[in-house]
Design an enzyme around this catalytic site. Structure first.
Site, PDB file in Angstrom:
ATOM      1  CG  ASP A  80     -10.612  -5.211   5.081  1.00 33.24           C
ATOM      2  OD1 ASP A  80     -10.514  -4.055   5.524  1.00 33.24           O
ATOM      3  OD2 ASP A  80      -9.783  -5.722   4.295  1.00 33.24           O
ATOM      4  CD  GLU A 132     -10.268   4.283   3.081  1.00 35.57           C
ATOM      5  OE1 GLU A 132     -10.486   3.086   3.328  1.00 35.57           O
ATOM      6  OE2 GLU A 132      -9.651   4.675   2.067  1.00 35.57           O
ATOM      7  N   GLY A 209      -3.131  -1.181   3.750  1.00 35.06           N
ATOM      8  CA  GLY A 209      -2.021  -1.277   2.788  1.00 35.06           C
ATOM      9  C   GLY A 209      -0.677  -1.284   3.476  1.00 35.06           C
ATOM     10  CB  ALA A 210       0.166  -1.814   6.902  1.00 41.13           C
ATOM     11  CB  SER A 211       1.780  -5.991   3.024  1.00 41.83           C
ATOM     12  OG  SER A 211       0.755  -6.833   3.525  1.00 41.83           O
TER      13      SER A 211
HETATM   14  P1  13P Z   1      -1.945  -4.974   2.067  1.00 43.73           P
HETATM   15  O1  13P Z   1      -2.285  -5.148   0.638  1.00 43.73           O
HETATM   16  O2  13P Z   1      -0.789  -4.029   2.237  1.00 43.73           O
HETATM   17  O3  13P Z   1      -1.710  -6.237   2.803  1.00 43.73           O
HETATM   18  O4  13P Z   1      -3.202  -4.236   2.769  1.00 43.73           O
HETATM   19  C1  13P Z   1      -4.303  -4.996   3.189  1.00 43.73           C
HETATM   20  C2  13P Z   1      -5.458  -4.153   3.591  1.00 43.73           C
HETATM   21  O5  13P Z   1      -5.383  -2.958   3.744  1.00 43.73           O
HETATM   22  C3  13P Z   1      -6.736  -4.843   3.806  1.00 43.73           C
HETATM   23  O6  13P Z   1      -7.762  -3.979   4.123  1.00 43.73           O
HETATM   24  O1  G3H Z   2      -7.876  -4.303   1.114  1.00 45.39           O
HETATM   25  C1  G3H Z   2      -8.062  -5.286   0.444  1.00 45.39           C
HETATM   26  C2  G3H Z   2      -7.691  -6.614   0.933  1.00 45.39           C
HETATM   27  O2  G3H Z   2      -6.386  -6.930   0.500  1.00 45.39           O
HETATM   28  C3  G3H Z   2      -8.706  -7.614   0.495  1.00 45.39           C
HETATM   29  O3  G3H Z   2      -8.567  -7.923  -0.849  1.00 45.39           O
HETATM   30  O4  G3H Z   2     -10.875  -7.689  -1.749  1.00 45.39           O
HETATM   31  O5  G3H Z   2      -9.168  -9.136  -2.883  1.00 45.39           O
HETATM   32  O6  G3H Z   2     -10.170  -9.830  -0.711  1.00 45.39           O
HETATM   33  P1  G3H Z   2      -9.783  -8.693  -1.613  1.00 45.39           P
HETATM   34 ZN    ZN Z   3      -7.586  -2.088   3.143  1.00 44.91          ZN
END
Ligand code: 13P
Ligand code: G3H
Ligand code: ZN
Length: 311
Positions: A80, A132, A209-211
């Site tokens: 990620d 992205e 960012g879908a939480s």
């Molecule tokens: P959240 O912070 O909304 O869970 O998003 C996570 C994310 O986009 C990780 O790449």
């Molecule tokens: O998009 C970001 C994720 O929430 C990962 O966060 O870089 O703190 O592990 P992190």
């Molecule tokens: Zn992300």
């Protein structure tokens, strides 16, 4: 079973649903997500950020995810928000089934050039690439809603970018933000923009960012906060409501990234365990409830995303 992200997202595209990509940082998170996927008969994407790799080590995380991916539902292993090209190369060579190259803060030409570089490396190993275009900014980065909108993905640019880079999946910016404070005031996503992007881009679209930042779970992280004088945790938090996620899936989103909701469930679980049992020093008793809460969150997402029952 371990499969490719490409196959998982192609099936989601055919079926008109989305697949959750959950951020894994440790054993409990991994088990929560895998157990949720197995019980929901759902495909799932296990992903680690560069921060997770720094915290736990790529080898440890890969070993954990490989064991998890031995379960009987389709699973993929994804990097990620890769920004460090050397780390991305290592992930490709080490067995990740997909990587994200996040060039969203780079000038357009540099984003294209670096994304193409990653697509070429990945292609040789059958690894797919998420890229992205547009930047996912939050209320903490920016002052106003209009400032946030300036970073939204431009549909025509997205189409050009996807064509030029040959990326396999595309993360777009349509109003979400990372973390627990996504909106100042009204919660809103630009669904019309998303529909337009989906009409122009063949690659599956990704929502970061879908939480949902459930108020009930947030409240649980504050158990006995009056006495402990720490009620400020997650003050002013707001997330993406379930109905908006459903609308985003109808508009073409096929991969949905979730981290913050797991973090909140983890914190709520640990908080409850400490508050309820003043005697224990057993890490399993402290982390077991956290795992159960994260598993419930993951199961709810799989139901919401429409991936439950698809494995
Ligand atoms: P959240 O912070 O909304 O869970 O998003 C996570 C994310 O986009 C990780 O790449
Ligand atoms: O998009 C970001 C994720 O929430 C990962 O966060 O870089 O703190 O592990 P992190
Ligand atoms: Zn992300």
């Amino acid at each position: 079973m371990l499969t490719t992200t490409k196959k998982i997202l192609a099936a989601a595209d055919n079926g008109g649903y989305a697949v959750g990509a959950f951020n894994v940082n440790n054993l409990e998170i991994l088990q929560a997500v895998v157990e949720a996927a197995v019980e929901s008969r759902s495909p799932v994407i296990l992903q680690t950020s560069e921060g997770a790799v720094e915290y736990a080590g790529m080898d440890y995380l890969l070993a954990l995810m490989r064991v998890g991916a031995g379960a009987k539902v389709p699973m993929a292993i994804h990097l990620d928000h890769g920004k460090d090209l050397a780390l991305i190369k290592k992930a490709i060579d080490s067995g990740y089934t997909s990587v994200m190259f996040d060039g969203s803060t780079l000038p357009y030409k540099k984003n294209v050039a670096d994304t193409k570089k990653v697509v070429a490396w990945a292609g040789k190993k059958g690894v797919s690439v998420e890229a992205e275009i547009g930047a996912i900014k939050g209320v903490e980065d920016l002052v106003s809603v209009s400032e946030k909108e300036a970073f939204f993905t431009d549909p025509e640019e997205a189409a050009r970018f996807a064509k030029e880079t040959g990326c396999d999946a595309l993360a777009v910016s349509v109003g979400t933000a990372h973390g627990a404070r996504k909106f100042k005031g009204e919660q809103a996503l630009d669904i019309a923009r998303l529909e337009k992007i989906d009409g122009l881009v063949k690659a599956p679209l990704v929502l970061h960012g879908a939480s949902g930042i459930s108020p009930e779970l947030v409240e649980k992280t504050r158990m006995l906060c009056d006495q402990l004088e720490d009620c400020a945790r997650l003050e002013g938090s707001s997330g993406v409501p379930d109905a908006m996620i459903a609308a985003a899936i109808r508009a073409g989103i096929r991969k949905i990234n979730i981290d913050s909701d797991l973090r909140i469930a983890f914190t709520a679980g640990v908080r409850e365990a400490i508050v309820r049992d003043h005697k224990t020093i057993d890490p399993r008793k402290l982390l077991g409830p956290a795992k159960r809460m994260m598993k419930e969150v993951a199961k709810h997402k799989m139901e919401l995303f429409g991936s439950s029952g698809k494995a």
